[in-house]
Design an enzyme around this catalytic site. Structure first.
Site, PDB file in Angstrom:
ATOM      1  N   CYS A  11     -38.321 -60.892  -1.568  1.00  0.00           N
ATOM      2  CA  CYS A  11     -36.992 -60.782  -2.171  1.00  0.00           C
ATOM      3  C   CYS A  11     -35.969 -60.972  -1.055  1.00  0.00           C
ATOM      4  CB  CYS A  11     -36.822 -59.446  -2.894  1.00  0.00           C
ATOM      5  SG  CYS A  11     -37.003 -57.998  -1.827  1.00  0.00           S
ATOM      6  N   THR A  12     -34.731 -60.607  -1.290  1.00  0.00           N
ATOM      7  CA  THR A  12     -33.673 -60.865  -0.318  1.00  0.00           C
ATOM      8  C   THR A  12     -33.858 -60.082   0.975  1.00  0.00           C
ATOM      9  OG1 THR A  12     -32.139 -61.246  -2.152  1.00  0.00           O
ATOM     10  CG2 THR A  12     -31.178 -60.898   0.026  1.00  0.00           C
TER      11      THR A  12
END
Length: 351
Positions: free
Chosen positions: A200-201
């Site tokens: 994810c980020t």
């Protein structure tokens, strides 16, 4: 006793931030740990960060902290030490410094106590969020990217995936992490023997997702340490080839960090190559979508002819149009049909 929330208008705060002469650094961080008094911790940290002129968005829950902030460069070290001292579990906390930063990401500090630091919808008392997968450093990520037995799984929303992702990564097509968790288990139910690499980020979603996958019988579960931000930083420092292509979407005024020059998305209005997200200028709509410079000029920053026409009305008429309209964040995925209709003006009756 100091006021523990902002009381100045957003317009004034933004003007103050833009007038600052000293550059700021954008930082994100999270940690899962147990807080017995989330509200008390929130109030103490609010006082500390306010004194250091920190802006940003911070969520606190009994399960930990999740934050995206900006800090004056001269106060970065003081901010870091204040965080380390705020709780024993935060000592040595990893800070993800933004990769592509103009320092204009935030202009106000908002801190909220929530049931969870990331909304997951998990209501299973047997679930152990600490039973996470194996952390992967940049060189290990690249090795698995070349492994045919490894599946990369993107645990971000569809509009994040659209502008950039790891090569051949699987998209879990949803607008919320809560929806994705049951979906990913179902989608990969026949791949339990494969190496599952989640990302994810900044790491907060894929860390919890890795524990959820292990809870559901997946054995070989990995997640990218520090998310895309840390991966790209380390890969560049070590001279490794980047296996992530495009832009990393971020949840602040920047709306993205450039990882590679590749543009893999398209304007939602004309289809031209473009990966620049924006919000519709019509405040009664505020749709998040991708818009190229040509369409931005043609539609005056709006998502549609309808919104363009509404924006030209007197403010009192604009407000009457908004009355009763659905609130909440609107993004292109949920609004694809409406956007296509409104480009031709066919949805005027709906507005």
């Amino acid at each position: 006793m100091p006021v523990l929330h902002n009381r100045v208008s957003n317009q004034e705060l933004r003007a103050r931030m833009l007038a600052e002469s000293e550059p700021r650094t954008t930082v994100s961080f999270y940690r899962y740990f147990t807080l017995s008094d989330p509200q008390g911790f929130r109030d103490d940290l609010y006082r500390t960060l306010t004194a250091l002129q920190v802006f940003g968005r911070v969520y606190i829950a009994a399960e930990g902290i999740n934050a995206q902030i900006s800090v004056l460069q001269s106060r970065f070290d003081a901010m870091r030490e204040a965080l380390y001292a705020a709780h024993p579990q935060l000592d040595g906390l990893r800070l993800n410094v933004a990769l592509d930063d103009d320092g204009k990401s935030f202009w106000v500090l908002r801190m909220k106590v929530r049931p969870r630091i990331v909304a997951d919808g998990i209501d299973d008392p047997t679930f152990n969020p600490a039973n996470v997968g194996h952390y992967l450093k940049a060189e290990e990520v690249n090795a698995l990217a070349d492994d045919p037995q490894a599946l990369f799984v993107d645990m971000r929303n569809h509009y994040e995936y659209e502008v950039g992702h790891f090569d051949q990564a699987i998209e879990i097509p949803s607008d919320t992490f809560r929806e994705q968790l049951p979906m990913v288990v179902e989608m990969l139910q026949h791949d339990k023997d494969k190496k599952i690499v989640m990302y994810c980020t900044g790491g907060i979603r894929c860390e919890k997702a890795s524990a959820w996958m292990r809870h559901n019988g997946f054995k070989n579960v990995y997640h990218v340490e520090g998310g895309i931000i840390e991966y790209a930083r380390r890969a560049r420092e070590q001279g490794l080839p980047l296996k992530f292509t495009g832009k990393n979407f971020v949840f602040d005024e920047r709306l993205g960090e450039r990882i590679t020059p590749d543009i893999i998305a398209h304007c939602h209005q004309c289809g031209a190559p473009c990966d620049s997200h924006t919000n519709c200028r019509n405040q009664g709509c505020h749709l998040l979508f991708i818009q190229c410079p040509v369409c931005a000029e043609h539609y005056v920053g709006c998502c549609s002819v309808t919104c363009q026409e509404e924006l030209s009305l007197p403010l009192s008429e604009q407000r009457s149009h908004r009355a009763g309209r659905e609130n909440g964040m609107k993004i292109f995925n949920k609004s694809r049909e409406r956007l296509q209709l409104s480009l031709t003006g066919e949805d005027s009756a709906q507005k």
